[in-house]
Every structure is written in C-alpha cells, then in structure tokens.
Design an enzyme around this catalytic site. Sequence first.
Site: not given
Length: 161
Positions: A17, A41, A90, A129
């Site tokens: 990040h 979440k 990514r 994460s």
Amino acid sequence: MKIAVYPGSFDPVTYGHLDIIRRASSMFDELIVAVMCNSAKTPLFTLDERVKMLKESVKDLSNVRIESFSGLLIDYCKENDIHIVIRGLRAITDFEYELQIAQTNKELSHDQVDTVFLTTNLKYSYLSSSVVKEIASYKGDITPCVSDFVADALYKKYESK
C-alpha cells in the site's frame, strides 16, 4: 490542482500500500487515502486504528491526507470534487476485479470518475493484508511486510484474542 483518491480498507496498511501511496503522491498535487468502512468485511482493526496507522505511515508526505468514509466511492468523489481514483494491481486476477469496479464507477458517475491503475513493485507483489494477518496470527515474521509499529499492533491484536 490535481487531486486523486486511493481508497481501501487498509486492514492493516502494508508496504505494498505504501509503495502505491508514495508513487501516486508524486503524480498528483494531493492524494487522499480514504479508509473505507466496508459493511461486507469484518476488519481486525477499527476504523480509527486504521486511520491512525496510515497517518503514522505517511507523516513524511506533505501532500497526502488520510480520511475515512462509508458508502459508495463515487458519492465520496462527488462530495469532494475528486475525478481520479488510484488502484494498485499485483496480478492479472486483481486487474479483472478492479477493471469491473472501475467501469462501474465510471458509468455510475456519468463519466466523471476515472481510475488510474498502478502496478505494485515486484518485491511487494505477493503482499496482501489477509496474508499478513494470517502470518501474524501464527506469530510469524511480518517485518518484511509492514512497518514496525504496524507489526506491533498486529501481534498485540492476536495476543488479546
């Protein structure tokens, strides 16, 4: 003045990040890192804890502001007169998901919001994460993934569980 927003849950903020934040901050006059309150979440850290970690992480970047929001990103953009969203990629699997979200945001904003994709530095391409939290939950070494104060906070969270 060119302003962009980099939204995310940042639970917790990783070096991946921070790589995106640093690079995006050099491209825009102001970068707002917007921590999402996502009802879908269940974060490990509270919204306030995530904001605090990000503020500590970017304190050396004068054109980066940390905020939080809930609701639709395009509403946040409209309320703050922001037309550029930053997203990090990514892998190709990230692109498929992010492209769909970017196209939806563009459509719902009536072409007022564009998304800029930044590919992450290769040395952080494995980071997420979720992976960092899993490693920390087993007391593994997460120092290559997050700042020391984030690592300390993670270990403390798992000790208290």
